[in-house]
Write a protein that holds these residues in place. Structure first.
Motif, PDB file in Angstrom:
ATOM      1  N   HIS A 131       0.849  -1.226  -0.002  1.00 56.60           N
ATOM      2  CA  HIS A 131      -0.017   0.062   0.184  1.00 56.60           C
ATOM      3  C   HIS A 131       0.793   0.998  -0.001  1.00 56.60           C
ATOM      4  CE1 HIS A 131      -3.769  -1.935   0.436  1.00 56.60           C
ATOM      5  NE2 HIS A 131      -3.750  -2.368   1.416  1.00 56.60           N
ATOM      6  N   ALA A 132       1.881   1.344   0.884  1.00 59.88           N
ATOM      7  CA  ALA A 132       2.740   2.538   0.656  1.00 59.88           C
ATOM      8  C   ALA A 132       3.315   2.775  -0.405  1.00 59.88           C
ATOM      9  CB  ALA A 132       4.081   2.208   1.704  1.00 59.88           C
ATOM     10  N   ARG A 133       3.963   1.790  -1.052  1.00 61.13           N
ATOM     11  CA  ARG A 133       4.576   1.936  -2.259  1.00 61.13           C
ATOM     12  C   ARG A 133       3.631   2.126  -3.571  1.00 61.13           C
ATOM     13  NH1 ARG A 133       8.098  -3.738  -1.473  1.00 61.13           N
ATOM     14  NH2 ARG A 133       9.956  -2.743  -0.877  1.00 61.13           N
ATOM     15  N   ALA A 134       2.233   1.795  -3.304  1.00 56.72           N
ATOM     16  CA  ALA A 134       1.309   2.343  -4.386  1.00 56.72           C
ATOM     17  C   ALA A 134       0.796   3.487  -4.233  1.00 56.72           C
ATOM     18  CB  ALA A 134       0.000   1.243  -4.312  1.00 56.72           C
ATOM     19  N   THR A 135       0.644   3.865  -3.028  1.00 54.12           N
ATOM     20  CA  THR A 135       0.270   5.305  -2.630  1.00 54.12           C
ATOM     21  C   THR A 135       1.549   6.574  -2.930  1.00 54.12           C
ATOM     22  OG1 THR A 135       0.958   5.255  -0.283  1.00 54.12           O
ATOM     23  CG2 THR A 135      -1.585   4.889  -0.939  1.00 54.12           C
ATOM     24  N   ALA A 136       2.749   5.825  -2.846  1.00 48.60           N
ATOM     25  CA  ALA A 136       3.771   6.739  -2.934  1.00 48.60           C
ATOM     26  C   ALA A 136       3.857   7.034  -4.634  1.00 48.60           C
ATOM     27  CB  ALA A 136       5.008   6.186  -2.517  1.00 48.60           C
ATOM     28  N   GLY A 137       3.644   6.009  -5.312  1.00 45.85           N
ATOM     29  CA  GLY A 137       3.657   5.981  -7.018  1.00 45.85           C
ATOM     30  C   GLY A 137       5.007   6.278  -7.222  1.00 45.85           C
ATOM     31  N   SER A 138       5.512   7.328  -8.145  1.00 47.40           N
ATOM     32  CA  SER A 138       6.835   7.385  -8.757  1.00 47.40           C
ATOM     33  C   SER A 138       7.695   8.188  -7.623  1.00 47.40           C
ATOM     34  CB  SER A 138       6.685   7.890 -10.149  1.00 47.40           C
ATOM     35  OG  SER A 138       6.160   9.228 -10.070  1.00 47.40           O
ATOM     36  N   GLY A 139       7.182   8.694  -6.593  1.00 47.48           N
ATOM     37  CA  GLY A 139       7.871   9.571  -5.884  1.00 47.48           C
ATOM     38  C   GLY A 139       9.052   8.637  -4.865  1.00 47.48           C
ATOM     39  N   ALA A 140       9.972   9.339  -4.392  1.00 49.55           N
ATOM     40  CA  ALA A 140      11.000   8.690  -3.756  1.00 49.55           C
ATOM     41  C   ALA A 140      10.381   8.235  -2.321  1.00 49.55           C
ATOM     42  CB  ALA A 140      12.119   9.725  -3.441  1.00 49.55           C
ATOM     43  N   PRO A 141      10.783   7.099  -2.006  1.00 50.27           N
ATOM     44  CA  PRO A 141      10.231   6.622  -0.553  1.00 50.27           C
ATOM     45  C   PRO A 141      10.833   7.264   0.524  1.00 50.27           C
ATOM     46  CG  PRO A 141      11.967   5.200  -1.496  1.00 50.27           C
ATOM     47  CD  PRO A 141      11.607   6.224  -2.627  1.00 50.27           C
ATOM     48  N   GLY A 142       9.659   7.420   1.346  1.00 51.41           N
ATOM     49  CA  GLY A 142      10.078   8.155   2.753  1.00 51.41           C
ATOM     50  C   GLY A 142      10.941   7.301   3.728  1.00 51.41           C
ATOM     51  N   PRO A 143      11.254   7.891   4.644  1.00 50.14           N
ATOM     52  CA  PRO A 143      12.218   6.981   5.785  1.00 50.14           C
ATOM     53  C   PRO A 143      11.696   5.801   6.448  1.00 50.14           C
ATOM     54  CG  PRO A 143      12.338   9.383   6.231  1.00 50.14           C
ATOM     55  CD  PRO A 143      11.292   9.294   5.016  1.00 50.14           C
ATOM     56  N   TYR A 144      10.308   6.091   6.606  1.00 49.42           N
ATOM     57  CA  TYR A 144       9.492   4.868   7.055  1.00 49.42           C
ATOM     58  C   TYR A 144       9.208   3.455   5.977  1.00 49.42           C
ATOM     59  CZ  TYR A 144       8.709   7.685  11.166  1.00 49.42           C
ATOM     60  OH  TYR A 144       8.896   8.365  12.390  1.00 49.42           O
ATOM     61  N   VAL A 145       9.003   4.076   4.849  1.00 50.72           N
ATOM     62  CA  VAL A 145       8.907   2.834   3.838  1.00 50.72           C
ATOM     63  C   VAL A 145      10.096   2.268   3.370  1.00 50.72           C
ATOM     64  CG1 VAL A 145       8.496   2.797   1.163  1.00 50.72           C
ATOM     65  CG2 VAL A 145       7.177   4.362   2.777  1.00 50.72           C
ATOM     66  N   LEU A 146      11.351   3.083   3.575  1.00 52.88           N
ATOM     67  CA  LEU A 146      12.563   2.416   3.522  1.00 52.88           C
ATOM     68  C   LEU A 146      12.913   1.400   4.712  1.00 52.88           C
ATOM     69  CD1 LEU A 146      14.568   5.673   2.185  1.00 52.88           C
ATOM     70  CD2 LEU A 146      14.112   3.511   1.019  1.00 52.88           C
ATOM     71  N   GLN A 147      12.779   2.024   5.938  1.00 52.02           N
ATOM     72  CA  GLN A 147      12.917   1.089   6.963  1.00 52.02           C
ATOM     73  C   GLN A 147      11.700  -0.228   6.947  1.00 52.02           C
ATOM     74  OE1 GLN A 147      13.536   2.874  10.992  1.00 52.02           O
ATOM     75  NE2 GLN A 147      12.949   4.602   9.795  1.00 52.02           N
ATOM     76  N   ALA A 148      10.693   0.086   6.461  1.00 53.71           N
ATOM     77  CA  ALA A 148       9.865  -1.096   6.108  1.00 53.71           C
ATOM     78  C   ALA A 148      10.654  -2.031   5.155  1.00 53.71           C
ATOM     79  CB  ALA A 148       8.535  -0.899   5.910  1.00 53.71           C
ATOM     80  N   ALA A 149      10.960  -1.660   4.110  1.00 55.17           N
ATOM     81  CA  ALA A 149      11.747  -2.277   3.077  1.00 55.17           C
ATOM     82  C   ALA A 149      12.867  -3.185   3.543  1.00 55.17           C
ATOM     83  CB  ALA A 149      12.089  -1.646   1.886  1.00 55.17           C
ATOM     84  N   ILE A 150      13.642  -2.461   4.646  1.00 54.63           N
ATOM     85  CA  ILE A 150      14.584  -3.386   5.199  1.00 54.63           C
ATOM     86  C   ILE A 150      14.040  -4.382   6.253  1.00 54.63           C
ATOM     87  CG2 ILE A 150      16.612  -3.151   7.131  1.00 54.63           C
ATOM     88  CD1 ILE A 150      16.649  -0.087   5.871  1.00 54.63           C
TER      89      ILE A 150
END
Length: 419
Positions: A283-302
């Motif tokens: 959901h986070a990636r879908a709502t971000a679209g083509s924008g750069a991922p934010g800090p929490y999205v990056l930490q979630a990816a880790i």
């Protein structure tokens, strides 16, 4: 018989005080007064519980006692006449808070109201964090100072000034709407994140975990996800906490001792929470679209890299190191750099990672941060520099205030000494 109810009270108050403060704040509309009334309820319990025994529902007892004092205060003071009119002059002493007008965006959650109130823009960012960690997280001033890497006196001043400012500015106890809600979102997310971290690895005390804090933080993150479905960072934080929560059962041994990631039994990881984390991250990636991922999205990816690896050896460390590099660029901090060094050590070896860690030794914010010598000790041990490693583990043990973590670090120091 006295030690038993006293010990029970300490445990219950630690767990229930945020809910009591939030419930009372909804009545008196002042978080400072709500905290004082909650403390009054604690004093009443200290007097009555050793004599009468612990009630069947101690949390409800504290809430009822604090609310009674709130109603008495409202009735007694002319300055609370307006609030008295709102709740009604015939309100029973133990009555629940009054109903408020329904709103399509409203949520009936006093804890979340408390977070947004404490994160009001009239306060500085650091004051918002300190106050909410105190009120919602139930953290002491030393614990907050530890989590924020600042002196205790600084935290104490921030909390006192924050409560005075909220009272002086007549800040409403509410979840705001529209632009006001978005303006406070960053602080709210950071506070929820810090509360979870304190529960996930307590900075002080006898226990490694404080599950109630983790549960409250995760629940608040989920509520926010439903409330703000188009905010990628909200979904990112929720995904991160889902992933981290999935490992809770495997993070401690039979006697409550910490179990490091590489030694955890991954069959004990909660696959339902991992699945929820994957969904939230999508959901986070879908709502971000083509924008750069934010800090929490990056930490979630880790966290997803760890959660979806069935063995420690299968972990995609190069990908984690890359993600930490992106995180360091987006939200630079010495702690992020330290975590990146750990990932680099696994992806490329301990030697290049030690160079990164040594560059952090002079960092003022990490001067008393026990994980810096802990990580450095691990790298030195892997490089065969056992005497230096032992000294680093001993220093790390001297810096932590968590008894379980101290025991683990001393064990590692002894292990280094036998090599």
């Amino acid at each position: 018989m006295e030690p038993q109810p006293t010990a029970a009270l300490e445990t219950v108050f630690r767990l229930e005080s945020p809910r009591v403060i939030a419930g009372v704040a909804r009545l008196v509309r002042d978080v400072g007064i709500a905290e004082e009334l909650t403390q009054d309820a604690l004093l009443a319990a200290l007097e009555q519980w050793p004599r009468d025994g612990v009630p069947d529902n101690p949390g409800a007892w504290l809430m009822t006692t604090a609310r009674r004092r709130a109603v008495d205060l409202i009735r007694r003071r002319e300055t609370y006449a307006r609030k008295l009119a709102e709740i009604g002059r015939d309100l029973p002493a133990s009555a629940p808070p009054p109903e408020e007008p329904a709103d399509p965006e409203d949520i009936d959650d006093d804890l979340l109201r408390l977070v947004f109130t404490a994160c009001h823009p009239v306060l500085s960012a650091e004051a918002r964090i300190a106050l909410t960690l105190r009120l919602l997280g139930g953290l002491t001033t030393p614990e907050i100072a530890r989590a924020r890497l600042v002196p205790e006196s600084t935290v104490a001043q921030r909390i006192v000034r924050a409560k005075r400012t909220l009272a002086r500015k007549n800040v409403e106890f509410e979840v705001p709407y529209g632009p006001d809600r978005a303006a406070r979102l960053g602080s709210v997310l950071e506070v929820i994140y810090l509360i979870f971290n304190e529960g996930y690895a307590a900075t002080a005390g006898d226990d490694w975990l404080r599950p109630a804090l983790c549960e409250d933080a995760l629940r608040l993150a989920r509520v926010l996800s439903a409330l703000m479905p188009k905010e990628p960072e909200v979904h990112g934080l929720t995904a991160l906490l889902e992933f981290q929560s999935s490992r809770t059962a495997a993070r401690t041994g039979p006697d409550g001792e910490p179990v490091l990631l590489r030694d955890q039994n991954r069959h004990r990881w909660n696959r339902l929470l991992i699945a929820r984390g994957v969904t939230a991250l999508d959901h986070a990636r879908a709502t971000a679209g083509s924008g750069a991922p934010g800090p929490y999205v990056l930490q979630a990816a880790i966290a997803a890299c760890h959660a979806t690896s069935y063995t420690y050896e299968e972990t995609d460390w190069p990908r984690i190191a890359q993600l930490y590099g992106l995180l360091a660029a987006r939200a630079p901090s010495p702690v992020v750099e330290l975590n990146r060094a750990v990932a680099v050590s696994m992806a490329e070896g301990p030697a290049p990672a030690l160079v990164l860690v040594d560059a952090l030794v002079a960092e003022p914010a990490l001067r008393d941060y026990h994980l810096l010598p802990s990580v450095r000790g691990d790298l030195l041990l892997r490089l065969g520099r056992t005497a230096e490693a032992r000294a680093e583990f001993e220093r790390a043990a001297s810096l932590t205030r968590n008894a379980r973590e101290r025991a683990l670090l001393l064990d590692r120091a002894r292990e280094a000494g036998t090599r």
